[in-house]
Design a protein around this motif. Sequence first.
Motif, mmCIF file in Angstrom:
data_model
loop_
_atom_site.group_PDB
_atom_site.id
_atom_site.type_symbol
_atom_site.label_atom_id
_atom_site.label_comp_id
_atom_site.label_asym_id
_atom_site.label_seq_id
_atom_site.Cartn_x
_atom_site.Cartn_y
_atom_site.Cartn_z
ATOM 1 N N VAL A 152 0.839 -1.198 0.000
ATOM 2 C CA VAL A 152 0.000 0.000 0.000
ATOM 3 C C VAL A 152 0.878 1.252 0.000
ATOM 4 C CG1 VAL A 152 -1.721 1.329 1.282
ATOM 5 C CG2 VAL A 152 -1.916 -1.161 1.162
ATOM 6 N N SER A 153 1.981 1.194 0.748
ATOM 7 C CA SER A 153 2.865 2.366 0.839
ATOM 8 C C SER A 153 3.549 2.680 -0.480
ATOM 9 C CB SER A 153 3.920 2.134 1.930
ATOM 10 O OG SER A 153 4.929 1.212 1.496
ATOM 11 N N TRP A 154 3.658 1.696 -1.359
ATOM 12 C CA TRP A 154 4.285 1.926 -2.666
ATOM 13 C C TRP A 154 3.288 2.440 -3.697
ATOM 14 C CZ3 TRP A 154 6.366 -3.706 -2.236
ATOM 15 C CH2 TRP A 154 7.392 -3.751 -1.265
ATOM 16 N N ASP A 155 2.014 2.431 -3.374
ATOM 17 C CA ASP A 155 0.986 2.866 -4.321
ATOM 18 C C ASP A 155 1.243 4.316 -4.737
ATOM 19 O OD1 ASP A 155 -1.565 2.463 -5.727
ATOM 20 O OD2 ASP A 155 -2.318 3.992 -4.362
ATOM 21 N N GLY A 156 1.284 4.549 -6.036
ATOM 22 C CA GLY A 156 1.515 5.890 -6.569
ATOM 23 C C GLY A 156 2.970 6.258 -6.738
ATOM 24 N N LEU A 157 3.889 5.424 -6.238
ATOM 25 C CA LEU A 157 5.315 5.708 -6.395
ATOM 26 C C LEU A 157 5.644 5.733 -7.889
ATOM 27 C CD1 LEU A 157 7.902 6.132 -4.720
ATOM 28 C CD2 LEU A 157 8.302 3.664 -4.914
ATOM 29 N N PHE A 189 5.023 12.440 -13.930
ATOM 30 C CA PHE A 189 6.152 12.138 -13.050
ATOM 31 C C PHE A 189 6.474 13.344 -12.165
ATOM 32 C CE2 PHE A 189 10.848 12.592 -12.655
ATOM 33 C CZ PHE A 189 11.050 11.606 -11.692
ATOM 34 N N MET A 190 6.496 14.536 -12.734
ATOM 35 C CA MET A 190 6.818 15.732 -11.963
ATOM 36 C C MET A 190 5.744 16.006 -10.913
ATOM 37 S SD MET A 190 9.736 16.470 -13.051
ATOM 38 C CE MET A 190 9.914 17.910 -11.997
ATOM 39 N N GLN A 191 4.501 15.714 -11.239
ATOM 40 C CA GLN A 191 3.424 15.866 -10.266
ATOM 41 C C GLN A 191 3.627 14.912 -9.093
ATOM 42 O OE1 GLN A 191 -0.151 15.213 -12.517
ATOM 43 N NE2 GLN A 191 -0.044 17.191 -13.578
ATOM 44 N N ALA A 192 4.069 13.675 -9.414
ATOM 45 C CA ALA A 192 4.310 12.688 -8.367
ATOM 46 C C ALA A 192 5.458 13.130 -7.469
ATOM 47 C CB ALA A 192 4.610 11.328 -8.992
ATOM 48 N N VAL A 193 6.507 13.698 -8.061
ATOM 49 C CA VAL A 193 7.643 14.179 -7.278
ATOM 50 C C VAL A 193 7.185 15.271 -6.320
ATOM 51 C CG1 VAL A 193 9.853 15.391 -7.402
ATOM 52 C CG2 VAL A 193 9.357 13.555 -9.021
ATOM 53 N N THR A 194 6.381 16.187 -6.822
ATOM 54 C CA THR A 194 5.867 17.276 -5.995
ATOM 55 C C THR A 194 5.015 16.753 -4.847
ATOM 56 O OG1 THR A 194 5.840 18.765 -7.905
ATOM 57 C CG2 THR A 194 4.490 19.391 -6.018
ATOM 58 N N ALA A 195 4.299 15.648 -5.117
ATOM 59 C CA ALA A 195 3.420 15.059 -4.103
ATOM 60 C C ALA A 195 4.152 14.115 -3.162
ATOM 61 C CB ALA A 195 2.273 14.319 -4.792
ATOM 62 N N GLY A 196 5.465 14.039 -3.308
ATOM 63 C CA GLY A 196 6.241 13.161 -2.434
ATOM 64 C C GLY A 196 6.147 11.693 -2.802
ATOM 65 N N ARG A 197 5.950 11.414 -4.119
ATOM 66 C CA ARG A 197 5.835 10.028 -4.584
ATOM 67 C C ARG A 197 6.858 9.745 -5.682
ATOM 68 N NH1 ARG A 197 4.715 7.391 -1.252
ATOM 69 N NH2 ARG A 197 3.698 5.708 -2.406
ATOM 70 N N PRO A 199 11.371 9.504 -6.800
ATOM 71 C CA PRO A 199 12.560 8.713 -6.459
ATOM 72 C C PRO A 199 13.038 8.876 -5.021
ATOM 73 C CG PRO A 199 12.810 9.654 -8.641
ATOM 74 C CD PRO A 199 11.571 10.260 -8.059
ATOM 75 N N ALA A 200 12.894 10.064 -4.463
ATOM 76 C CA ALA A 200 13.363 10.284 -3.098
ATOM 77 C C ALA A 200 12.573 9.465 -2.084
ATOM 78 C CB ALA A 200 13.261 11.772 -2.743
ATOM 79 N N ASN A 201 11.410 8.974 -2.501
ATOM 80 C CA ASN A 201 10.544 8.211 -1.597
ATOM 81 C C ASN A 201 10.605 6.711 -1.839
ATOM 82 O OD1 ASN A 201 8.919 10.911 -2.601
ATOM 83 N ND2 ASN A 201 8.990 10.683 -0.371
ATOM 84 N N ALA A 202 11.484 6.274 -2.744
ATOM 85 C CA ALA A 202 11.628 4.846 -3.029
ATOM 86 C C ALA A 202 12.429 4.170 -1.923
ATOM 87 C CB ALA A 202 12.315 4.650 -4.377
ATOM 88 N N PRO A 203 12.189 2.882 -1.675
ATOM 89 C CA PRO A 203 12.984 2.140 -0.685
ATOM 90 C C PRO A 203 14.461 2.171 -1.060
ATOM 91 C CG PRO A 203 11.062 0.875 -1.341
ATOM 92 C CD PRO A 203 11.150 2.035 -2.284
#
Length: 396
Positions: A152-157, A189-197, A199-203
């Motif tokens: 679940v935590s990876w959803d949207g990554l 992709f840029m929207q996801a980065v802005t939303a905290g989803r 590469p910086a949020n990958a395991p």
Amino acid sequence: MADYVQLPPWNKPFNEQLAFFKQKLNLPSERWDDIMHAAHDKAFMVAGAQNADLLADLHAAVSKAIDQGLGLDAFRKDFKALVAKHGWSGWTGEDSKAGVAWRTKVIYQTNMSTSYAAGRWQQLNDPDLLKATPYWRYKHSDSVLTPRPLHVSWDGLTLPHDHAFWTTHFPPNGWGCHCRVTPVNKAEFMQAVTAGRGPANAPALGNTQGIDTGFAYAPGANVDLSLRQVVQDKLITYPPAISKALTYDVNRRINAHEEIPNYVRHAIEDKAIKDPLWLGFVENDAEVSEIVGQDVNGYLVTLPPDTARHVENSHGYDGGDQRPPQPEDFNHLIQVLNDADDLRQGESSRHGQATVVARKSIGGEMFRAVFEVLPGKKNRALALLSFLIKQGKGGG
């Protein structure tokens, strides 16, 4: 293990999914973890199934389910008929109705989900698609009743398609996992980065927490690996019939680790070398068996050192279009045999054994190799007898 409301849309098979599954080799096994990670891209196995005919029929049953979009109930009927046909007993789950239901569900779902994922991997890596959507997004399935928290935590990554995350986390990431991956463009992709989803949020690299044992790989990403390579990487643990051949009975005489060109050079330079080199398995065993008139299922393919020296001394330039094979050319031998343009029976060897002649055009040259069939419990192999290369597409 999670519970599920419904199965994914496996009743809508696609060409890449079916092609991936059909190219798998049937490998006998004792336990579910005899084959690990990337080796599943090369091998079909059902834990405990060691009979070649049984494995072939089970492979065909799963292939049929993929091709025709059949559900679990249809597969269960085929499975029951095949177990009765081959008299297979002693397999985990056979002692109860619930056990049979569980076992057939595991076989069906695992093969369906991994072949589906492998087909998607190929589609997502299409060069034209990557130009438009070079980023991938992890999607958790809403059909799960008791979801895995990390999934679940990876959803949207959302990450670049070549990010290391996908080599271990491309779903399915466990038994019954229904997660998936979708392609997205740069704006998304840029929207996801802005939303905290992003590469910086990958395991962290190498962190496979949340992935079931044996699932930390990307289905379909390793189809180009040779079976020899996955064995060297210890991704396959063979059951007695084969493991003994590779270890106790044959490994004392067969080198299964040295790089092929290096072995050829060493064999030519040092006549004291007596151990043959293991090249792989006979993958087109049905065709070869028919040609030579004996069953070669499970046979190894080997390169004896005497043959390397014979090729060096006898198959050089002939004043025409024949050139001497170089050590690197021996890398193609397993391909020449298993994917031959022409395969036929040759004359009996000086030992009185059957031979098979394989020819294949590679890079505008004709590679011709002759293999001797070595039967018996210890020697079961096709051993190279001769090897020559004709420049151009000629060659007899």
